[in-house]
Design a protein around this motif. Structure first.
Motif, PDB file in Angstrom:
ATOM      1  N   UNK A 121      10.930   6.130   1.020  1.00  0.00           N
ATOM      2  CA  UNK A 121      11.144   7.140   0.011  1.00  0.00           C
ATOM      3  C   UNK A 121      10.837   8.544   0.214  1.00  0.00           C
ATOM      4  N   UNK A 122      11.889   9.902  -0.695  1.00  0.00           N
ATOM      5  CA  UNK A 122      11.514  11.023   0.963  1.00  0.00           C
ATOM      6  C   UNK A 122       9.972  11.539   0.508  1.00  0.00           C
ATOM      7  N   UNK A 123       9.205  11.241  -0.177  1.00  0.00           N
ATOM      8  CA  UNK A 123       7.641  11.805  -0.036  1.00  0.00           C
ATOM      9  C   UNK A 123       7.213  10.525   1.375  1.00  0.00           C
ATOM     10  N   UNK A 124       7.673   9.818   1.261  1.00  0.00           N
ATOM     11  CA  UNK A 124       7.332   8.634   2.328  1.00  0.00           C
ATOM     12  C   UNK A 124       7.726   9.719   3.744  1.00  0.00           C
ATOM     13  N   UNK A 125       9.429   9.959   4.148  1.00  0.00           N
ATOM     14  CA  UNK A 125      10.081  10.461   5.014  1.00  0.00           C
ATOM     15  C   UNK A 125       8.696  11.820   5.310  1.00  0.00           C
ATOM     16  N   UNK A 126       8.716  12.645   4.234  1.00  0.00           N
ATOM     17  CA  UNK A 126       8.270  13.660   4.295  1.00  0.00           C
ATOM     18  C   UNK A 126       6.497  13.526   4.487  1.00  0.00           C
ATOM     19  N   UNK A 127       6.022  12.148   4.382  1.00  0.00           N
ATOM     20  CA  UNK A 127       4.326  12.635   5.616  1.00  0.00           C
ATOM     21  C   UNK A 127       4.743  11.518   7.139  1.00  0.00           C
ATOM     22  N   UNK A 128       5.240  10.879   7.291  1.00  0.00           N
ATOM     23  CA  UNK A 128       5.892  10.631   8.309  1.00  0.00           C
ATOM     24  C   UNK A 128       6.110  11.895   9.529  1.00  0.00           C
ATOM     25  N   UNK A 129       7.106  12.853   9.093  1.00  0.00           N
ATOM     26  CA  UNK A 129       7.321  14.162   9.778  1.00  0.00           C
ATOM     27  C   UNK A 129       6.185  15.127  10.108  1.00  0.00           C
ATOM     28  N   UNK A 130       5.917  15.040   8.923  1.00  0.00           N
ATOM     29  CA  UNK A 130       3.799  16.319   8.816  1.00  0.00           C
ATOM     30  C   UNK A 130       3.111  15.586  10.001  1.00  0.00           C
ATOM     31  N   UNK A 131       2.901  14.238   9.693  1.00  0.00           N
ATOM     32  CA  UNK A 131       2.560  13.277  10.837  1.00  0.00           C
ATOM     33  C   UNK A 131       2.770  12.951  12.373  1.00  0.00           C
ATOM     34  N   UNK A 132       3.674  13.645  12.811  1.00  0.00           N
ATOM     35  CA  UNK A 132       4.611  13.388  13.894  1.00  0.00           C
ATOM     36  C   UNK A 132       4.219  14.122  14.714  1.00  0.00           C
ATOM     37  N   UNK A 133       3.610  15.761  14.634  1.00  0.00           N
ATOM     38  CA  UNK A 133       3.581  16.505  15.597  1.00  0.00           C
ATOM     39  C   UNK A 133       2.002  16.340  16.266  1.00  0.00           C
ATOM     40  N   UNK A 134       1.024  15.955  15.189  1.00  0.00           N
ATOM     41  CA  UNK A 134      -0.568  15.512  16.393  1.00  0.00           C
ATOM     42  C   UNK A 134      -0.597  14.636  16.337  1.00  0.00           C
TER      43      UNK A 134
ATOM     44  N   UNK B 147       1.029  -0.952  -0.370  1.00  0.00           N
ATOM     45  CA  UNK B 147      -0.165   0.251  -0.241  1.00  0.00           C
ATOM     46  C   UNK B 147       0.789   1.445   0.052  1.00  0.00           C
ATOM     47  N   UNK B 148       1.820   1.274   0.605  1.00  0.00           N
ATOM     48  CA  UNK B 148       3.038   2.762   0.514  1.00  0.00           C
ATOM     49  C   UNK B 148       3.579   2.920  -0.363  1.00  0.00           C
ATOM     50  N   UNK B 149       3.897   1.265  -1.333  1.00  0.00           N
ATOM     51  CA  UNK B 149       4.325   1.756  -2.439  1.00  0.00           C
ATOM     52  C   UNK B 149       3.159   2.243  -3.361  1.00  0.00           C
ATOM     53  N   UNK B 150       2.313   1.966  -3.762  1.00  0.00           N
ATOM     54  CA  UNK B 150       0.967   2.128  -4.150  1.00  0.00           C
ATOM     55  C   UNK B 150       1.238   3.957  -4.125  1.00  0.00           C
ATOM     56  N   UNK B 151       1.241   4.323  -2.719  1.00  0.00           N
ATOM     57  CA  UNK B 151       1.656   5.530  -2.400  1.00  0.00           C
ATOM     58  C   UNK B 151       2.420   6.608  -3.057  1.00  0.00           C
ATOM     59  N   UNK B 152       3.499   5.466  -3.311  1.00  0.00           N
ATOM     60  CA  UNK B 152       4.559   6.727  -3.385  1.00  0.00           C
ATOM     61  C   UNK B 152       5.531   6.719  -2.439  1.00  0.00           C
ATOM     62  N   UNK B 153       5.947   6.170  -0.988  1.00  0.00           N
ATOM     63  CA  UNK B 153       5.581   6.685   0.146  1.00  0.00           C
ATOM     64  C   UNK B 153       7.037   5.781   0.448  1.00  0.00           C
ATOM     65  N   UNK B 154       7.359   3.925  -0.017  1.00  0.00           N
ATOM     66  CA  UNK B 154       7.931   3.407   0.077  1.00  0.00           C
ATOM     67  C   UNK B 154       8.530   2.656  -1.149  1.00  0.00           C
ATOM     68  N   UNK B 155       9.319   1.775  -1.201  1.00  0.00           N
ATOM     69  CA  UNK B 155       9.168   1.264  -1.983  1.00  0.00           C
ATOM     70  C   UNK B 155       9.830  -0.268  -1.186  1.00  0.00           C
TER      71      UNK B 155
END
Length: 165
Positions: free
Chosen positions: A94-107, A71-79
């Motif tokens: 992936x870089x996009x996955x790293x951004x996603x987890x970084x953006x989600x972390x504070x909440x 699923x993360x691959x389909x979303x471009x967040x992992x490979x």
């Protein structure tokens, strides 16, 4: 007392993940498990880890982890990458996955603090850590003996807990 303690543990282990899932899905569009997997990868050198090791760290079966990585691959967040000369594949954030987890972390961290740690003092947090580690060790010992995999029905466990309260 055992039955009361058990029911409290069941309430915690069912309600807390559901609350974390709700927050992450509402604010970031990901599940708690997806966030956890991406966080584990984000903490590794090169943001990569052998799938079998990632499954172990995520407390998941290889099958469940593989489904989430797909699923993360389909979303471009992992490979998934195959490393020459090594058995199995690695998951790479992936870089996009790293951004996603970084953006989600504070909440996510705000929710964890609000649901758990804001209600504990330092000594209770230390006790929680100690008790949690003890319970995980006991869980691993029991599973190594075959408990929780097949065999003894849950009704016997509930009856045993009822007798020991």
């Amino acid at each position: 007392m055992e039955q009361r303690a058990w029911r409290t543990l069941v309430a915690l282990t069912t309600r807390l993940p559901a609350a974390l899932d709700t927050q992450l899905q509402r604010e970031s569009g990901i599940t708690h498990f997806e966030y956890f997997v991406m966080t584990l990868l984000s903490e590794e050198p090169g943001h990569r880890l052998q799938l079998s090791e990632l499954a172990q760290k995520a407390n998941a079966s290889l099958s469940r982890l593989s489904h989430v990585v797909s699923k993360l691959e389909r979303l471009g967040w992992a490979q998934r990458v195959t490393v020459t000369g090594r058995r199995g594949a690695q998951a790479v954030l992936t870089d996009a996955g790293f951004r996603k987890v970084t953006e989600a972390a504070p909440g996510y961290l705000e929710t964890v603090r609000g649901l758990v740690f804001d209600g504990l003092d330092k000594e209770q947090t230390r006790q929680l850590l100690e008790l949690g580690e003890t319970l995980v060790t006991q869980l691993e010992k029991g599973m190594a003996r075959g408990l929780g995999r097949s065999g003894r029905p849950m009704s016997h466990i509930d009856a045993d807990l009822h007798e020991n309260r």
